[in-house]
Write an enzyme that holds these catalytic residues in place. Sequence first.
Site, short mmCIF file in Angstrom:
data_model
loop_
_atom_site.label_atom_id
_atom_site.label_comp_id
_atom_site.label_asym_id
_atom_site.label_seq_id
_atom_site.Cartn_x
_atom_site.Cartn_y
_atom_site.Cartn_z
N VAL A 91 62.41 3.31 29.31
CA VAL A 91 61.30 2.53 29.87
C VAL A 91 61.14 1.19 29.17
CG1 VAL A 91 58.79 2.51 30.19
CG2 VAL A 91 60.10 4.58 30.71
N ARG A 132 66.06 2.90 15.77
CA ARG A 132 67.49 3.19 15.93
C ARG A 132 68.30 1.89 15.96
NH1 ARG A 132 67.29 6.18 21.52
NH2 ARG A 132 65.93 4.38 21.84
N LYS A 140 51.85 9.26 29.81
CA LYS A 140 50.83 10.15 30.40
C LYS A 140 50.27 11.13 29.40
CE LYS A 140 54.95 12.20 32.21
NZ LYS A 140 55.85 11.07 31.91
N VAL A 194 51.34 7.47 35.97
CA VAL A 194 51.28 8.37 37.13
C VAL A 194 52.04 7.71 38.29
CG1 VAL A 194 49.80 9.51 38.83
CG2 VAL A 194 49.04 9.32 36.45
N GLY A 227 55.07 6.65 38.54
CA GLY A 227 56.10 5.65 38.23
C GLY A 227 55.74 4.28 38.76
N GLY A 262 70.98 14.38 36.06
CA GLY A 262 70.14 13.66 35.13
C GLY A 262 68.68 13.59 35.56
N GLU A 279 65.68 17.46 32.39
CA GLU A 279 66.12 17.46 31.00
C GLU A 279 66.74 18.81 30.65
OE1 GLU A 279 63.29 15.68 28.31
OE2 GLU A 279 62.27 14.79 30.02
N ASP A 285 53.83 18.38 33.20
CA ASP A 285 53.89 16.95 33.52
C ASP A 285 52.92 16.62 34.66
OD1 ASP A 285 55.43 14.26 33.40
OD2 ASP A 285 55.60 14.86 35.51
N LYS A 294 49.19 14.35 34.89
CA LYS A 294 48.98 13.29 35.88
C LYS A 294 47.75 13.57 36.74
CE LYS A 294 53.85 11.98 35.87
NZ LYS A 294 55.18 12.31 36.46
#
Lengths: 403, 403
Positions: free
Chosen positions: A11, A43, A99, A126, A128, A181, A184, A195, A199
């Site tokens: 993101v 990282r 979220k 919420v 996307g 993909g 997960e 999830d 939301k």
Amino acid sequence: MQVAILGCGVVGRGTADLLTANAEAIAARVGGPVTVKYILERREIPDCPYQALFVKDFETIVSDPEVSVVIEAMGGSHPAYDFSLRALEAGKHVITSNKEVVANFGVDLLRVAREKGVLYLFEASVGGGIPVLHPLASDLSGNLIDSISGILNGTTNYILTRMYEAGASFADALAEAQEKGYAEANPAADVEGLDACRKIAILAAIATGTLVRTGDIHTEGITAIRSADVSAASSLGYAVKLLGRMVRTAAGEFFLMVAPFLVDKANPLAGISDVFNGVMIHGNFVDNVLFYGRGAGACPTASAMVGDLLHVALGGAPYHSAWRAAEEGDLTDFSYFAARRYLAVGDCERNSVEVIFGDAEFLASPAGEIQLLTPPMSEREYEDKATRLSSCGGKILSHIRIL
Amino acid sequence: MQVAILGCGVVGRGTADLLTANAEAIAARVGGPVTVKYILERREIPDCPYQALFVKDFETIVSDPEVSVVIEAMGGSHPAYDFSLRALEAGKHVITSNKEVVANFGVDLLRVAREKGVLYLFEASVGGGIPVLHPLASDLSGNLIDSISGILNGTTNYILTRMYEAGASFADALAEAQEKGYAEANPAADVEGLDACRKIAILAAIATGTLVRTGDIHTEGITAIRSADVSAASSLGYAVKLLGRMVRTAAGEFFLMVAPFLVDKANPLAGISDVFNGVMIHGNFVDNVLFYGRGAGACPTASAMVGDLLHVALGGAPYHSAWRAAEEGDLTDFSYFAARRYLAVGDCERNSVEVIFGDAEFLASPAGEIQLLTPPMSEREYEDKATRLSSCGGKILSHIRIL
């Protein structure tokens, strides 16, 4: 305007990409460039074009008076919440797609933002890229919101779509989603409904002013849905969808839940397939309004983040009301929630099912089970009947409410 | 906050009704009551509960410093435009549902509003109660908007739905729409596409910053659609929809049009039936987003009006950029617009059609006509082929582009 992005994962990177790709149009809109000054990232990411902006210490960002907006794209509660709080306290606007933080700490963060005269915005948390929180909080705010029903999780919607289209089992569809993909390696937060639960808590907080703890929301996932259920539903004219729902009662309380529902194919929610999300909102004047689009992914999420950023850049006012934490009596006891139900029952004579469930509609069923649609009944009534059924030796193979 | 409503017709009355019905929630949101001080209405409406607020002279309203917002619900260009301009010049915010005024005079009214530091808002002018202008101007504004495709007129969508569902002719479906009050006695503005044309002009102005005159927009209605076309489309997996479209070209110009299109049933726009509206927007980061709901009617339109009012009441910033009037070269010549097409041809041998239209897909056709789908071709190419066909004695019975 200079901004900092916390995290250069999917993101954060997407947001930087959007600000780069559309820089000219954005500068024209705002009347000057919007520059990413820092990206907080511990990282090493050798192929990342933004490495020169990487800093490892949040202090650098929070203490820099040139940074007026912090875009939080870290995920997880900590340190995302802590950094958001400190940024707000330092008088910086905060924008997030997180979220988990909004559902857990939204009351506090909105309060601090208001005290400090800055904005805390979270459109990306919420749906996307779909504009839904801002329209709900602003354009629809003249309405009393009676209900919200949303397909809020793309992973589960993809799985249910594959179960429908290919007759796949839940396990096979999940494996396919993981391959692509969309899911997960540990898919629990998606397939068990957490999830979607976060939301619907956020959507309901906007509609009611009250944020309910996710632990207090009745949450079911889709792991128990069988392909036999999906095909039975389909032949009856329904799609199976995992919905987050808010339903206001006549007394002004409300129900909140996440659960699979049979959705009539005439309802636009039924046609929302694959990883797409959709939110249907009913207001007492506007009737039903639907918002539809991509509920996840780097680019759509970045679109929502930058939409919030432009709201800030153009001097927009805070549009979220102060939220309060839910208290006893805000949320109606879920055991009173009434719905029609689809049931599949095994190890049982039809006669017993008829005696217990009354004037149900019995379906042509596969061998070894009896499928039926019940009249509306509350959770409490249903639990009672299910207990009676099991005391006759019957077994509930599947149980899905009807929207 | 005190407001005045211009006109106590369907929309003005609906807005007053909403402000009355939801007064408590609105006052809580705004931090004080929102009161209608005047309604400008020359007629006597004996059964109207708001008669005590009626005034006949706009001067009363514009000269009253207590009125900070004027809600224009008169319809038509004049005096609605003149009153809106005077209200803005007097430093009052103006909110309207009047697409004719926005499409004709939006450039001026937005400029004056900006000069005076007030807002000119018109969410209700497109899509009735559906939040779409504000989301497009705000939440999606980080995107370059590549295309907009909208079902923007409920009357024509109802007619096309009836032609599809009941196999009705255009004339019968129109008569039914008139009976139900969905179409006016003089339905020209709806069925010939002018209403949709004004709306796509407004949407495109938000997406591009450039307002094109409705007279410069290629506009076709649905009067030539035959039930044979609707059923041929359906058997191919398409619905026929009247769309307002904006399509951005690689060169940064754009096409604007209103015309019937064949829409693949997999596209969510195809499922929008009856009087509902829907707008699909494609942005370069967000991909496709769809907004769906009731595009007309007293209550949904009032919802949008009051959404705008609450934006003003909460100190919201102007979110529309300055528009400029379109000049030569903004709008691409429609004759370059390329699309696949559905054609029905009469008085002609299939052989001639094949020679002229090349590798078209020929459909199983009713007696007396040849139906086919062409490869993509520009308007110019199509016109050329149609001329050749007619010089062979052939006749185009129907011609619908494919989305």
